[in-house]
Design an enzyme around this catalytic site. Structure first.
Site, short mmCIF file in Angstrom:
data_model
loop_
_atom_site.label_atom_id
_atom_site.label_comp_id
_atom_site.label_asym_id
_atom_site.label_seq_id
_atom_site.Cartn_x
_atom_site.Cartn_y
_atom_site.Cartn_z
N PRO A 2 0.78 -1.23 0.00
CA PRO A 2 0.00 0.00 0.00
C PRO A 2 0.82 1.29 0.00
O PRO A 2 1.72 1.46 0.79
CB PRO A 2 -0.76 -0.09 1.32
CG PRO A 2 0.16 -0.83 2.22
CD PRO A 2 1.09 -1.62 1.37
N GLU A 3 0.45 2.21 -0.88
CA GLU A 3 0.75 3.62 -0.65
C GLU A 3 -0.63 4.24 -0.41
O GLU A 3 -1.63 3.51 -0.31
CB GLU A 3 1.47 4.23 -1.86
CG GLU A 3 2.82 3.55 -2.10
CD GLU A 3 3.85 4.42 -2.82
OE1 GLU A 3 3.75 5.66 -2.74
OE2 GLU A 3 4.76 3.86 -3.44
N LYS A 52 -2.04 6.56 5.26
CA LYS A 52 -2.07 5.12 5.05
C LYS A 52 -2.82 4.40 6.16
O LYS A 52 -2.78 3.17 6.25
CB LYS A 52 -0.64 4.59 4.91
CG LYS A 52 0.11 5.22 3.75
CD LYS A 52 1.58 4.86 3.75
CE LYS A 52 2.31 5.65 2.66
NZ LYS A 52 3.78 5.46 2.73
N ARG A 246 15.31 2.99 2.19
CA ARG A 246 14.62 2.46 1.01
C ARG A 246 15.37 2.89 -0.24
O ARG A 246 16.07 3.91 -0.21
CB ARG A 246 13.18 2.99 0.95
CG ARG A 246 12.43 2.95 2.26
CD ARG A 246 12.19 1.54 2.76
NE ARG A 246 11.51 0.73 1.78
CZ ARG A 246 10.22 0.80 1.52
NH1 ARG A 246 9.45 1.64 2.19
NH2 ARG A 246 9.68 0.03 0.61
#
Length: 253
Positions: A2-3, A52, A246
């Site tokens: 998910p974003e 989110k 990331r």
DNA sequence: TTGATTGTTACCGG
DNA sequence: TCCGGTAACAATCA
């Protein structure tokens, strides 16, 4: 998985399915974070996404709080209920459908105070009408952190994840290592508008699409440089760096 | 079995 | 207080 677009799409979808109904909330495999306080069967009053985070509010003032983290998934099926697939933490059963939530980092029942505290610490959410872009501009302009870090910081801007980070910065021609305070206000305004547009496309298509032509349709492929070797604009090599733990991709012209 | 992955938080050192 | 780095956690797939 998910974003921000995934969660907002789920909220919209689940509103249609569940709002106003009595919803049974269960944990078929007993893997709920907070098993002592499970909601049995309560009327569902609201379903909202904040960044989110996904919040289901029930008539007894309890709120089911879900955050899918990196691996979480939501599966939707028509009744009758089927056996759980994989590690299901929470199952919601309504009048026509049920949903299973696998692998969230957060699934808990909270009260109203915890809910407002949560909402307060989340930055402006690109997909919410009440989002204030000036909060985003101010945080970035006064920060010595890299824009690549700031875009992923959900207290600065809610909804962006690793793929949108790479794609947005490329579209705006901003190097991810640029410090927040070095970026012009006009660039941030343009970034905000673009990010909101891309997330809306994501909600509609249920997919991250950043490679749009002038009519708003996706060209071949859906991403420009994420995990790619060559820049579609200049054919130059794409570089990789790690920011905030990331992998970010960028093109230096 | 290993590594990678659309995420976040706590903790530490500078 | 801010910022960067690291570990921990979640589950699945190639």
């Amino acid at each position: 998985m998910p974003e921000g677009h995934t969660i907002h799409r789920a909220a919209r979808d689940h509103r249609k399915l569940f709002l106003g109904q009595k919803i049974a909330v269960s944990s078929p495999q007993g893997r709920f974070n907070d098993g002592a306080k499970l909601i049995s069967s309560q009327k569902c009053l609201s379903i909202e996404a904040y960044g989110k985070h996904l919040l289901y509010e029930f008539q007894n003032n309890q709120v089911l709080h879900i955050h899918l983290g990196l691996f979480g998934r939501i599966r939707r099926r028509k009744l009758p209920v089927e056996d759980a697939r994989g590690a299901v933490r929470v199952r919601l059963v309504g009048n026509t459908h049920f949903i299973d939530i696998n692998g969230p980092t957060i699934c808990e029942i909270m009260g109203e105070e915890a809910k407002s505290k949560l909402i307060r610490r989340i930055g402006p959410d690109l997909l919410r009408k009440d989002a204030d872009p000036n909060k985003f501009f101010d945080r970035v302009k006064s920060s010595k952190a890299k824009i690549g870090t700031l875009l992923m910081d959900q207290s600065v801007l809610a909804g962006i994840g690793n793929i949108y980070r790479t794609e947005l910065l490329w579209r705006q021609s901003i190097h991810p290592n640029t410090l927040g305070k070095e970026i012009k206000k006009s660039q941030l305004e343009s970034l905000w508008i673009d990010a909101r547009a891309l997330l809306k496309v994501g909600v509609k298509q249920n997919k991250i699409i950043t490679n749009l032509n002038k009519t708003g349709n996706a060209k071949k492929g859906s991403l420009n440089i994420y995990k790619k070797k060559r820049c579609p604009k200049c054919r130059g090599a794409i570089s990789k760096i790690e920011i905030s733990g990331r992998t970010a991709f960028f093109c230096q012209y």
